[in-house]
Design a protein around this motif. Structure first.
Motif, short mmCIF file in Angstrom:
data_model
loop_
_atom_site.label_atom_id
_atom_site.label_comp_id
_atom_site.label_asym_id
_atom_site.label_seq_id
_atom_site.Cartn_x
_atom_site.Cartn_y
_atom_site.Cartn_z
N GLU A 141 -105.43 -16.86 10.89
CA GLU A 141 -105.67 -18.20 11.20
C GLU A 141 -106.41 -18.68 9.89
OE1 GLU A 141 -108.42 -18.28 14.60
OE2 GLU A 141 -109.88 -17.43 13.45
N PHE A 142 -106.63 -20.12 10.03
CA PHE A 142 -107.48 -20.88 9.14
C PHE A 142 -108.80 -20.90 9.57
CE2 PHE A 142 -103.33 -22.43 9.17
CZ PHE A 142 -103.01 -22.64 7.64
N VAL A 143 -109.82 -20.78 8.83
CA VAL A 143 -111.45 -20.58 9.27
C VAL A 143 -111.66 -22.06 10.29
CG1 VAL A 143 -112.27 -21.69 7.25
CG2 VAL A 143 -113.71 -20.38 8.78
N GLY A 144 -112.46 -21.82 11.21
CA GLY A 144 -112.77 -23.07 12.06
C GLY A 144 -113.13 -22.63 13.49
N GLY A 145 -113.16 -23.65 14.40
CA GLY A 145 -113.53 -23.11 15.81
C GLY A 145 -113.66 -24.63 16.57
N LYS A 146 -114.35 -24.10 17.74
CA LYS A 146 -114.25 -25.37 18.67
C LYS A 146 -115.64 -26.37 18.36
CE LYS A 146 -113.19 -22.49 22.60
NZ LYS A 146 -113.45 -20.89 22.53
N VAL A 147 -115.16 -27.66 18.70
CA VAL A 147 -116.16 -28.79 18.54
C VAL A 147 -116.95 -28.62 19.65
CG1 VAL A 147 -116.38 -31.22 18.50
CG2 VAL A 147 -114.14 -30.08 17.22
N GLU A 148 -118.28 -28.77 19.33
CA GLU A 148 -119.41 -28.56 20.39
C GLU A 148 -119.42 -30.36 21.08
OE1 GLU A 148 -120.44 -25.88 21.55
OE2 GLU A 148 -119.71 -24.70 20.16
N ILE A 186 -96.42 -16.61 3.32
CA ILE A 186 -96.94 -16.75 4.48
C ILE A 186 -96.43 -15.84 5.83
CG2 ILE A 186 -96.58 -18.18 6.62
CD1 ILE A 186 -97.28 -20.78 4.62
N GLY A 187 -95.03 -15.47 5.29
CA GLY A 187 -94.19 -14.57 6.14
C GLY A 187 -94.91 -13.27 6.12
N LYS A 188 -95.55 -12.80 5.39
CA LYS A 188 -96.35 -11.35 5.32
C LYS A 188 -97.24 -11.25 6.52
CE LYS A 188 -95.23 -10.88 0.45
NZ LYS A 188 -95.88 -10.42 -1.06
N PHE A 189 -97.64 -12.11 7.04
CA PHE A 189 -98.85 -12.15 7.93
C PHE A 189 -98.58 -12.79 9.35
CE2 PHE A 189 -100.36 -12.56 3.61
CZ PHE A 189 -101.38 -11.73 3.57
N SER A 190 -99.15 -11.98 10.17
CA SER A 190 -98.94 -12.55 11.75
C SER A 190 -99.97 -13.47 11.95
CB SER A 190 -99.16 -11.20 12.54
OG SER A 190 -97.98 -10.43 12.42
N PHE A 191 -99.67 -14.77 12.18
CA PHE A 191 -100.62 -15.84 12.57
C PHE A 191 -100.67 -16.17 13.94
CE2 PHE A 191 -99.78 -16.50 8.19
CZ PHE A 191 -101.01 -17.12 7.41
N ASP A 245 -100.55 -22.11 14.83
CA ASP A 245 -100.79 -22.35 13.37
C ASP A 245 -98.98 -22.66 12.76
OD1 ASP A 245 -103.34 -22.45 13.32
OD2 ASP A 245 -103.36 -20.37 12.58
N THR A 246 -98.17 -22.53 13.63
CA THR A 246 -96.81 -22.13 13.48
C THR A 246 -96.48 -23.56 12.85
OG1 THR A 246 -96.20 -20.39 14.99
CG2 THR A 246 -94.39 -21.74 14.06
N GLU A 247 -96.40 -24.82 13.23
CA GLU A 247 -96.02 -25.81 12.70
C GLU A 247 -96.70 -26.17 11.51
OE1 GLU A 247 -95.69 -29.41 15.34
OE2 GLU A 247 -96.12 -28.05 16.86
N ILE A 248 -98.14 -26.05 11.30
CA ILE A 248 -98.79 -26.17 10.03
C ILE A 248 -98.09 -25.13 9.03
CG2 ILE A 248 -100.93 -25.79 8.87
CD1 ILE A 248 -102.17 -26.14 11.86
N LEU A 249 -98.04 -24.02 9.30
CA LEU A 249 -97.26 -22.87 8.32
C LEU A 249 -95.93 -23.43 7.70
CD1 LEU A 249 -98.46 -19.79 9.98
CD2 LEU A 249 -99.41 -20.67 8.00
N GLU A 250 -95.01 -24.04 8.62
CA GLU A 250 -93.62 -24.60 8.26
C GLU A 250 -93.93 -25.78 7.36
OE1 GLU A 250 -91.05 -23.47 8.72
OE2 GLU A 250 -91.75 -21.90 9.73
N LYS A 251 -95.18 -26.39 7.48
CA LYS A 251 -95.35 -27.85 6.69
C LYS A 251 -95.81 -27.31 5.15
CE LYS A 251 -97.92 -32.05 5.97
NZ LYS A 251 -98.90 -33.12 7.01
N LEU A 252 -96.68 -26.19 5.21
CA LEU A 252 -97.01 -25.57 4.03
C LEU A 252 -95.97 -25.08 3.06
CD1 LEU A 252 -100.58 -24.11 5.14
CD2 LEU A 252 -100.27 -25.67 3.38
N LYS A 253 -94.76 -24.46 3.90
CA LYS A 253 -93.80 -23.85 3.27
C LYS A 253 -92.87 -24.79 2.28
CE LYS A 253 -93.27 -19.92 6.54
NZ LYS A 253 -92.10 -19.78 7.33
N LYS A 254 -92.91 -26.11 2.84
CA LYS A 254 -91.98 -27.37 2.53
C LYS A 254 -92.71 -28.04 1.28
CE LYS A 254 -89.82 -27.73 6.87
NZ LYS A 254 -89.70 -28.36 8.12
#
Length: 126
Positions: free
Chosen positions: A31-38, A107-112, A116-125
């Motif tokens: 995943e990308f680093v981050g978390g919940k908004v308090e 990207i394809g070498k890792f299980s996300f 994150d799927t839509e984000i990864l598709e945008k990054l690939k393009k």
């Protein structure tokens, strides 16, 4: 719905991904680093806090790269991914199993995490 923030941190042509702890929900996925908004926090404040807690770094939060809503069996998240850069510190594995810097071609070498799927598709393009 749970508000979640994450950071797209670049180092030249590579970006940072983090592997979730095995014992947590969606354990060992990347995943990308981050978390919940308090409560009472802005999204930007939450991202700065999460990066400090999880990586031991201070980040400069940039523009929103993308927003995604994803429904998992146990939780629905609204994820806001910000472009960010490390202002201070060196990333450490304070909460994650591993940290990697990858190119869009790798990207394809890792299980996300599914959110994150839509984000990864945008990054690939890009």
């Amino acid at each position: 719905m749970t508000e979640v923030v994450a950071a797209l941190i670049w180092d030249e042509n590579r970006f940072m991904i983090c592997q979730r702890p095995a014992h947590k929900a969606r354990g060992s996925l990347w995943e990308f680093v981050g978390g919940k908004v308090e409560p009472g926090e802005s999204k930007e404040e939450a991202l700065i806090r999460e990066c400090r807690e999880e990586l031991g770094v201070t980040v400069e939060v940039g523009d929103v790269f993308m927003e995604v809503t994803h429904q998992y069996p146990d939780i629905t998240v609204h994820l806001t991914l910000f472009s960010a850069s490390i202002r201070e510190g060196v990333p450490q594995k304070l909460e994650h199993q591993d940290i990697r810097w990858i190119t869009a071609e790798e990207i394809g070498k890792f299980s996300f995490c599914p959110a994150d799927t839509e984000i990864l598709e945008k990054l690939k393009k890009q």
